[in-house]
Write an enzyme that holds these catalytic residues in place. Structure first.
Site, PDB file in Angstrom:
ATOM      1  N   SER A   1       4.273   5.222   4.223  1.00 46.13           N
ATOM      2  CA  SER A   1       5.722   5.042   4.172  1.00 46.13           C
ATOM      3  C   SER A   1       6.238   4.712   2.779  1.00 46.13           C
ATOM      4  O   SER A   1       7.378   5.038   2.437  1.00 46.13           O
ATOM      5  CB  SER A   1       6.138   3.946   5.153  1.00 46.13           C
TER       6      SER A   1
ATOM      7  N   HIS B   1      10.285  -2.321   2.731  1.00 45.74           N
ATOM      8  CA  HIS B   1      10.004  -0.977   2.241  1.00 45.74           C
ATOM      9  C   HIS B   1      10.912  -0.662   1.051  1.00 45.74           C
ATOM     10  O   HIS B   1      11.974  -1.258   0.905  1.00 45.74           O
ATOM     11  CB  HIS B   1      10.188   0.066   3.351  1.00 45.74           C
TER      12      HIS B   1
END
Length: 269
Positions: A33, A251
């Site tokens: 990711s 993230h």
């Protein structure tokens, strides 16, 4: 005579194909990711939603800047096994995208092999009153960290076998937790948990560096470059635990992806 010569040259220029047309450099992006960019709009059309590939992930930005022909097979949740042997989200192993004509490959992998971001999610859940948070097995994480360099190295070696002329760039993970400051509301960790997560981040970066050196790849030190832009920083390159709707906690955000693209582009020059 001169007029006829000039006319011939002009005609040749008009009918000659562009020099660049046959020389587009093929670029494959692989990884988890932190390479895919889940939650960063807009997502790439026609790709599995579970992978979360953004049109603003670092590979897409690099390809646009350098005029590269990008094949992006990054996917959220990927481990080294998902690159080498195991399909994911209905796709084959990512390594299958690498062919002999590939000239550039970027890789960000290893975090899911050791449960890095998963442990951060678990602690965040526990410390904010969440339910069914689970537990972090610190011993298992530390054990996984002792061999993850071999797994990352195996990915690099597989790329070299499939594309001997490719340049391989291994991008480590952007910094999530503050390196020297205490934790904050955006990174809800106890002091002991913060120490543990710093240990994980340091050992994962060291494993990536070791694999790149052993297997003849170029290291892109995103962890070091982002040390002042963690989830508690005034200018974070990372979403905080309590991220806005549609964003993915812990993230990279747009600034983080752009910063990594800057690092990769600079090395490609």
């Amino acid at each position: 005579m001169l007029k006829r010569t000039l006319a011939a040259v002009t005609l040749a220029l008009l009918i000659a194909p562009p020099a660049q047309a046959a020389d587009t450099v093929r670029y494959v992006a692989m990884g988890s990711s932190f390479a895919a960019g889940p939650g960063i709009p807009p997502q790439q059309p026609g790709t599995p939603a579970a992978c979360g590939r953004s049109t603003k992930n670092y590979a897409s930005l690099v390809a646009a800047r350098r005029g590269l022909a990008l094949t992006d097979v990054t996917c959220s949740g990927a481990t080294t096994a998902n690159i080498l042997t195991a399909g994911q989200a209905g796709q084959p192993p990512q390594i299958e995208a690498v062919t002999p004509d590939t000239r550039i490959v970027t890789i960000t992998i290893g975090g899911n092999d050791v449960g890095y971001v998963g442990s951060l999610f678990t602690y965040g859940c526990q410390n904010t009153g969440g339910a069914n948070c689970g537990q972090v097995d610190q011993g298992a994480v530390r054990t996984a960290l002792t061999t993850v360099h071999e797994k990352i190295g195996a990915v690099i070696a597989a790329v070299h076998r499939r594309a001997p002329r490719a340049r391989v760039l291994v991008v480590d993970y952007l910094t999530i937790v503050p390196r020297t400051r205490p934790a904050c509301d955006g990174v809800p960790l106890t002091p002991a948990q913060l120490d543990f997560e710093r240990e994980v981040a340091d050992k994962l970066a060291a494993a990536t560096r070791r694999a790149a050196r052993t297997e003849r790849a170029t290291l892109i030190p995103a962890a070091a470059a982002s040390a002042a832009h963690d989830g508690c920083a005034a200018v974070p390159w990372m979403e905080r635990y309590s991220a806005a709707p549609g964003r993915v906690p812990y993230h990279p955000n747009e600034a983080g992806m752009a910063a990594v693209a800057d690092l990769v582009t600079a090395r490609l020059r």
